[in-house]
Design a protein around this motif. Structure first.
Motif, PDB file in Angstrom:
ATOM      1  N   GLY A  62       0.808  -1.207   0.000  1.00 62.03           N
ATOM      2  CA  GLY A  62       0.000   0.000   0.000  1.00 62.03           C
ATOM      3  C   GLY A  62       0.844   1.260   0.000  1.00 62.03           C
ATOM      4  N   PRO A  63       0.202   2.436  -0.113  1.00 60.33           N
ATOM      5  CA  PRO A  63       0.934   3.708  -0.114  1.00 60.33           C
ATOM      6  C   PRO A  63       1.631   3.947   1.227  1.00 60.33           C
ATOM      7  N   PRO A  64       2.764   4.625   1.212  1.00 61.40           N
ATOM      8  CA  PRO A  64       3.568   4.800   2.436  1.00 61.40           C
ATOM      9  C   PRO A  64       2.825   5.485   3.574  1.00 61.40           C
ATOM     10  N   HIS A  65       1.862   6.368   3.253  1.00 61.05           N
ATOM     11  CA  HIS A  65       1.195   7.124   4.317  1.00 61.05           C
ATOM     12  C   HIS A  65       0.134   6.308   5.056  1.00 61.05           C
ATOM     13  N   VAL A  66      -0.193   5.113   4.573  1.00 55.87           N
ATOM     14  CA  VAL A  66      -1.195   4.271   5.230  1.00 55.87           C
ATOM     15  C   VAL A  66      -0.464   3.274   6.132  1.00 55.87           C
ATOM     16  N   PRO A  67      -0.722   3.291   7.448  1.00 53.84           N
ATOM     17  CA  PRO A  67      -0.014   2.367   8.351  1.00 53.84           C
ATOM     18  C   PRO A  67      -0.496   0.924   8.186  1.00 53.84           C
ATOM     19  N   TRP A  68       0.465   0.006   8.107  1.00 53.40           N
ATOM     20  CA  TRP A  68       0.202  -1.424   7.972  1.00 53.40           C
ATOM     21  C   TRP A  68       0.830  -2.155   9.154  1.00 53.40           C
ATOM     22  N   LEU A  69       0.458  -3.419   9.303  1.00 53.00           N
ATOM     23  CA  LEU A  69       1.048  -4.242  10.359  1.00 53.00           C
ATOM     24  C   LEU A  69       2.559  -4.344  10.149  1.00 53.00           C
ATOM     25  N   GLU A  70       3.295  -4.205  11.228  1.00 48.90           N
ATOM     26  CA  GLU A  70       4.756  -4.281  11.211  1.00 48.90           C
ATOM     27  C   GLU A  70       5.220  -5.137  12.387  1.00 48.90           C
ATOM     28  N   PRO A  71       6.490  -5.623  12.373  1.00 53.16           N
ATOM     29  CA  PRO A  71       7.581  -5.271  11.469  1.00 53.16           C
ATOM     30  C   PRO A  71       7.588  -6.108  10.196  1.00 53.16           C
ATOM     31  N   ASP A  72       8.179  -5.548   9.156  1.00 56.39           N
ATOM     32  CA  ASP A  72       8.425  -6.282   7.925  1.00 56.39           C
ATOM     33  C   ASP A  72       9.490  -7.340   8.184  1.00 56.39           C
ATOM     34  N   VAL A  73       9.386  -8.450   7.481  1.00 54.09           N
ATOM     35  CA  VAL A  73      10.293  -9.568   7.725  1.00 54.09           C
ATOM     36  C   VAL A  73      11.754  -9.176   7.524  1.00 54.09           C
ATOM     37  N   CYS A  74      12.052  -8.402   6.484  1.00 54.83           N
ATOM     38  CA  CYS A  74      13.454  -8.043   6.245  1.00 54.83           C
ATOM     39  C   CYS A  74      13.980  -7.106   7.328  1.00 54.83           C
TER      40      CYS A  74
END
Length: 330
Positions: A222-234
């Protein structure tokens, strides 16, 4: 089996040749306002593998395995690519199917992982005269068959490490990230997507006699300004390296087959990150056609019909760009 006269496997779909890729992605993101640049980026992931996603072949393999378990005609329809669900429902109606159980290739609650499949089924039925009744089977994140399959595959991954490394290896479970707004409305009371995933992780880790594990996220689009579940695996691998962790087993608990998001986001991107960090990394297989998982599907068909899902459960995201180009993709 029970009151059903057919089994319908409902999946996401995926391209099978280079010229399929962009039309497939356009189907996935239609109406969501995803930037063209993002589509081109995801298209490159597919073209790296010859424009082919393994998801359709993996659905075919699952259906073939099911034929030995389920004494019902088996049909298959996809959300985003051939065979399309509406075409399959039309064939079911022509064949005289009256009431089918639907197995969706996602174990969890949530808009993209459950509600959207329900909407797909309803839309396909409304477009087909004489369409059969179709009952979506329940979530199975904690079903012993799913847990046994994932525990077996995780053991196999551990066996690919030297014994000393295997004992110390960190179990890192991965699932598809989703916007926080979507996670908050998953299930009747919200938060069910993440809660079910955490339960599945705990059960698999328990089968292996392990208490410690991490649940992280992958495939954000998604777009950077929309918060998503974190952390990313990397990002998480980098943090583990700082803690001195030397060996990691990635377990794609959020996926049922080794499709594009698994083989690209984990086998390419996460593997490259681990190598750069000097970390040993192995990846467990998804449930796939593990015999216990296949038997689980028969057991779900034999269960009493699941309770109806509340209409307010797992609503569609408000922001059209929140669900990205390759969410739940093939």
């Amino acid at each position: 089996m029970g009151s059903y006269d057919a089994l319908l496997v409902v999946s996401f779909g995926g391209p099978e040749k280079p010229e399929d890729v962009m039309p497939f992605l356009e189907n996935v993101v239609r109406g969501r306002g995803v930037p063209r640049e993002r589509l081109l980026e995801v298209e490159a992931h597919y073209q790296r593998f010859g424009g082919y996603s393994p998801i359709n072949d993996q659905c075919r393999a699952l259906i073939e395995a099911l034929r030995a378990e389920v004494d019902l005609p088996i049909y298959w329809g996809n959300r985003n690519w051939h065979p399309f669900l509406e075409d399959t429902v039309r064939q079911m109606a022509a064949d005289g199917v009256r009431r089918a159980a639907a197995f969706a290739t996602s174990a969890y609650a949530g808009y993209s992982s459950c509600r959207q499949y329900r909407d797909d089924i309803a839309r396909a039925r409304s477009a087909v005269e004489g369409a059969p009744e179709i009952v979506k089977l329940r979530h199975f994140h904690d079903h012993p068959g799913f847990i046994a399959a994932m525990a077996d595959h995780t053991r196999e991954a551990l066996s690919r490490l030297p014994a000393e490394d295997a004992e110390r290896a960190r179990l890192v479970f991965t699932a598809h990230s989703i916007p926080l707004s979507m996670a908050a409305t998953a299930g009747p009371e919200g938060g069910l997507y993440e809660a079910q995933l955490r339960t599945a992780c705990e059960l698999v880790a328990g089968e292996l006699g392990r208490e410690a594990f991490d649940l992280v996220w992958q495939s954000r689009s998604g777009p950077p300004h929309v918060p998503w579940l974190e952390p990313d695996v990397c990002d998480h691998l980098a943090e583990l390296a700082k803690e001195g962790v030397e060996s990691v087993v990635l377990v794609p608990i959020g996926f049922l087959s080794d499709h594009m998001e698994v083989i690209y986001d984990l086998d390419v991107e996460a593997a490259a990150a681990a190598e750069e960090l000097g970390m040993r990394m192995v990846r467990a297989s998804t449930a796939g056609t593990h015999p216990r998982f296949v038997r689980m599907i028969r057991e779900l068909v034999e269960e009493p019909e699941p309770a109806a899902c509340p209409a307010t459960c797992c609503p569609a995201p408000r922001r059209p760009a929140a669900a990205g180009a390759d969410q739940r993709s093939g």
